[in-house]
Motif scaffolding. Structure first.
Motif, PDB file in Angstrom:
ATOM      1  N   THR A 137     -10.707   0.321  -3.916  1.00  0.00           N
ATOM      2  CA  THR A 137     -10.237   1.460  -4.152  1.00  0.00           C
ATOM      3  C   THR A 137      -8.988   1.692  -3.720  1.00  0.00           C
ATOM      4  O   THR A 137      -8.300   2.457  -4.379  1.00  0.00           O
ATOM      5  CB  THR A 137     -11.475   2.328  -3.812  1.00  0.00           C
ATOM      6  N   ILE A 138      -8.794   1.350  -2.263  1.00  0.00           N
ATOM      7  CA  ILE A 138      -7.652   1.979  -1.680  1.00  0.00           C
ATOM      8  C   ILE A 138      -6.288   1.225  -2.476  1.00  0.00           C
ATOM      9  O   ILE A 138      -5.487   1.788  -2.813  1.00  0.00           O
ATOM     10  CB  ILE A 138      -7.427   1.507  -0.296  1.00  0.00           C
ATOM     11  N   CYS A 139      -6.555  -0.189  -2.810  1.00  0.00           N
ATOM     12  CA  CYS A 139      -5.438  -0.793  -3.679  1.00  0.00           C
ATOM     13  C   CYS A 139      -5.351  -0.205  -5.130  1.00  0.00           C
ATOM     14  O   CYS A 139      -4.052   0.088  -5.259  1.00  0.00           O
ATOM     15  CB  CYS A 139      -6.145  -2.084  -3.971  1.00  0.00           C
ATOM     16  N   CYS A 140      -6.320   0.260  -5.659  1.00  0.00           N
ATOM     17  CA  CYS A 140      -6.045   1.009  -6.932  1.00  0.00           C
ATOM     18  C   CYS A 140      -5.279   2.155  -7.137  1.00  0.00           C
ATOM     19  O   CYS A 140      -4.429   2.264  -7.617  1.00  0.00           O
ATOM     20  CB  CYS A 140      -7.364   1.310  -7.549  1.00  0.00           C
ATOM     21  N   GLU A 141      -5.523   3.001  -5.821  1.00  0.00           N
ATOM     22  CA  GLU A 141      -4.943   4.129  -5.710  1.00  0.00           C
ATOM     23  C   GLU A 141      -3.385   4.186  -5.036  1.00  0.00           C
ATOM     24  O   GLU A 141      -2.573   4.828  -5.414  1.00  0.00           O
ATOM     25  CB  GLU A 141      -5.747   5.137  -4.567  1.00  0.00           C
ATOM     26  N   LEU A 142      -3.345   3.023  -4.252  1.00  0.00           N
ATOM     27  CA  LEU A 142      -1.832   2.793  -3.782  1.00  0.00           C
ATOM     28  C   LEU A 142      -1.176   2.389  -4.877  1.00  0.00           C
ATOM     29  O   LEU A 142       0.086   2.605  -5.219  1.00  0.00           O
ATOM     30  CB  LEU A 142      -1.765   1.688  -2.542  1.00  0.00           C
ATOM     31  N   ILE A 213       0.422   7.979   4.290  1.00  0.00           N
ATOM     32  CA  ILE A 213      -0.010   9.198   3.401  1.00  0.00           C
ATOM     33  C   ILE A 213       0.088  10.413   4.330  1.00  0.00           C
ATOM     34  O   ILE A 213       0.235  11.352   3.569  1.00  0.00           O
ATOM     35  CB  ILE A 213      -1.573   8.908   3.175  1.00  0.00           C
ATOM     36  N   ASP A 214       0.384  10.207   5.431  1.00  0.00           N
ATOM     37  CA  ASP A 214       0.678  11.448   6.035  1.00  0.00           C
ATOM     38  C   ASP A 214       2.029  11.960   5.791  1.00  0.00           C
ATOM     39  O   ASP A 214       2.223  13.147   5.742  1.00  0.00           O
ATOM     40  CB  ASP A 214       0.655  11.295   7.585  1.00  0.00           C
ATOM     41  N   SER A 305      -4.497  11.120  -5.437  1.00  0.00           N
ATOM     42  CA  SER A 305      -4.756   9.753  -4.935  1.00  0.00           C
ATOM     43  C   SER A 305      -4.612   9.684  -3.237  1.00  0.00           C
ATOM     44  O   SER A 305      -5.151   9.115  -2.740  1.00  0.00           O
ATOM     45  CB  SER A 305      -3.395   9.001  -5.529  1.00  0.00           C
ATOM     46  N   ILE A 306      -3.568  10.647  -2.771  1.00  0.00           N
ATOM     47  CA  ILE A 306      -3.665  10.618  -1.123  1.00  0.00           C
ATOM     48  C   ILE A 306      -5.028  10.867  -0.806  1.00  0.00           C
ATOM     49  O   ILE A 306      -5.379  10.509   0.249  1.00  0.00           O
ATOM     50  CB  ILE A 306      -2.438  11.540  -0.882  1.00  0.00           C
TER      51      ILE A 306
END
Lengths: 428, 158
Positions: A137-142, A213-214, A305-306
């Motif tokens: 999921t993280i990969c998809c959003e990145l 992301i920050d 996404s973030i």
């Protein structure tokens, strides 16, 4: 033939001296060229745009018919980047095909990897472990953020703002650095494996993603300030490339482009895959359906996404990354060299491929461009009998003639930028 | 999910010869090729299936029913996906085009025509989409070799 015509013209001049010029013209013109003399202003000009044009984002060719500067009609010509990926898939094992999925939508290769692997897993009836699901999921959003970074840069550049392009690419570079740590390569990742992942996510990688992301939102806001209050940008985007909601659904438009037309559709909500069910996020929807609306939908997706990446990092469970099904999932390389059982499984999977039962499976994900789907048909052998890629860019491009009709020729560039097509995916 | 397919079954009950199956949890209807336009119109007008997402061509390489067309449909109000399957014979693979029902089928059917040679009747613009117009073969058929056919592409003379 020409001599005869000239003699005729000379004879005409002799007999009627006053209007000699018109007579010469009449004698020389044939049926074909008469149109040019009739009324020059009423003729339509056919202009060829691309395939080698910087604003068509790849090798897209548009044959545009113009009346002055107004677009009368437009015919897209595809196929300049056709590599026959569906045919290639029928001749290799399921694992061997993963690197080819990188080259479909080359701006978000991770999302392609995940979509393909999910479809094959559905066919094999196995499921990845929770940790792998979260990492995917993280990969998809990145991948979505990286893809949208390229989009915001190129779209702003298409309408004349060059600075944003450089700033957005600087942000994308940071994501590529994260991918370097996560997957081992920056661009063509080939990160997922059937039933799991190639590598686990390290603590260093998690720290890098957190830092990214920050810091990302302030940088994004800098970019937005440059263009959103810019009169040139607004004037070139507002009310340009309008498509009605009914037309958009009819023509098959999807993803952010359809959400800008007022249809709240997102496969992450409607047909949840991975762990999207457990996450809290919104689906940005607008109703204006012009280039500016498509811009705002994508910009808001950055924030969502973030949000999703942050939640995933908080919830990221510990545990193995590969599913325990030894017959279908590649074993850890360390054990292959020391244990007999694993060596046999590795040999079988690498040489003969995974062995699904006869059947069909369809899995789609919401990629950065729209619905990216893989339809896999298996006849029980180690390679796919048929693999169909449902590419969002291909279908989105179909709506281009509707959007550009009636607009100015310079609007075509802005509209293509707002559609965000990637020709590697559209041409397959 | 099963509730929705029941209502669709009810709406389509007047049409003979439909077989209701499943593709990995998605409902699928096998339709005789003469009825495809009728079924599609009913699905659009009465069952709120408003978008076509994809057309998948398949070459089964069997004697009977060699080709298949699988239509991937989606309903935005109901948020469901449904598949239609049409079987075509090898001698004249022809099927009615769905462009009058969903105009988005235009390019998808052109792609299937380009790759499999399936003719879509009353399609307004049935040209090849990926391969060049003068190409004579259909690359995704199973009898077309992976490496291509020598001489199939006419190259310009030096």
């Amino acid at each position: 033939m020409t001599e005869e015509l000239i003699n005729q013209a000379k004879a005409a001049i002799k007999t009627n001296g006053n209007s000699k010029h018109t007579k010469v013209l009449q004698a020389l013109e044939t049926e074909d060229v008469r149109a040019y003399f009739d009324d020059a202003l009423e003729n339509q000009l056919v202009l060829n745009m691309g395939p080698q044009h910087p604003a068509t984002h790849g090798v897209l060719q548009l044959v545009v018919s113009l009346d002055g500067e107004t677009v009368v009609n437009c015919v897209p010509v595809l196929g300049y980047l056709h590599r026959g990926y569906e045919k290639i898939a029928e001749n290799m094992t399921f694992h061997e095909y993963i690197p080819h999925t990188d080259r479909l939508d080359y701006l978000s290769p991770l999302a392609n990897n995940v979509a393909y692997v999910l479809a094959v897993e559905k066919l094999l009836k196995i499921e990845a472990t929770p940790r792998a699901q979260y990492i995917r999921t993280i990969c998809c959003e990145l991948a979505r953020i990286a893809s949208h970074c390229v989009w915001i840069g190129t779209m702003a550049m298409d309408v004349g703002a060059l600075t944003v392009f450089l700033w957005a690419f600087r942000e994308r570079e940071k994501i590529l650095d994260i991918l370097d740590i996560l997957t081992g390569v920056r661009f063509t990742t080939s990160y997922t494996r059937i039933g799991g992942l190639a590598l686990d996510m390290s603590d260093e990688c998690i720290a890098r993603i957190k830092k990214f992301i920050d810091e990302f939102i302030p940088y994004l806001e800098e970019c937005r300030e440059l263009i959103e209050r810019n009169k040139i940008f607004i004037n070139r985007c507002e009310d340009v490339g309008y498509i009605s909601k009914e037309d958009a659904i009819q023509i098959g438009l999807g993803g952010p482009n359809l959400r800008a037309a007022g249809v709240e559709t997102d496969l992450r909500k409607d047909d949840p895959y991975l762990v999207y069910k457990e996450l809290d996020f919104d689906v940005p929807t607008l109703t204006e359906s012009d280039t500016l609306a498509r811009y705002y939908v994508r910009v808001r997706e950055f924030y969502e996404s973030i949000k999703i990446v942050r939640q995933c990092l908080e919830k990221l469970p510990k545990g193995p990354i590969n599913s325990p099904d030894a017959k279908q999932v590649l074993p850890d390389k360390g054990t292959v060299y020391t244990k007999m059982e694993e060596l046999i499984h590795d040999f079988m999977i690498v040489n003969f491929g995974n062995t699904p039962v006869k059947g069909e499976a369809y899995q789609a994900i919401e990629s950065a461009k729209g619905e990216l789907g893989f339809y896999v048909i298996s006849d029980g052998k180690g390679y796919p009998f048929r693999l169909k890629i449902r590419s969002p860019s291909f279908v989105n491009l179909q709506s281009l003639p509707i959007m550009v009709r009636g607009g100015m020729i310079s609007d075509i560039v802005a509209i293509i930028g707002s559609l965000d097509p990637v020709m590697g995916e559209a041409d397959k | 999910m099963p509730m929705l397919t029941d209502t669709i079954k009810e709406k389509l009950s007047s049409i003979q010869g439909l077989v209701f199956t499943e593709i990995n949890n998605y409902p699928c209807i096998e339709v005789p090729k003469e009825k495809i336009l009728e079924v599609a119109k009913k699905l659009r007008d009465e069952c709120e299936i408003d978008q076509i997402r994809d057309v998948v061509g398949v070459d089964r390489f069997t004697k009977n029913d060699r080709f298949e067309c699988i239509y991937n449909l989606y309903s935005h109000p109901l948020k469901i996906r449904i598949f239609l399957r049409v079987k075509l014979d090898s001698k004249n693979p022809e099927v009615e085009s769905l462009c009058p029902v969903w105009s988005g089928a235009n390019w998808m059917e052109r792609e299937v025509y380009d790759m499999f040679g399936i003719i879509f009747l009353s399609h307004t613009d049935l040209r090849r989409i990926y391969m060049m117009d003068e190409y004579q073969y259909y690359p995704l058929r199973k009898d077309y070799p992976l490496m291509g056919l020598p001489g199939a592409v006419q190259l310009p003379k030096k």
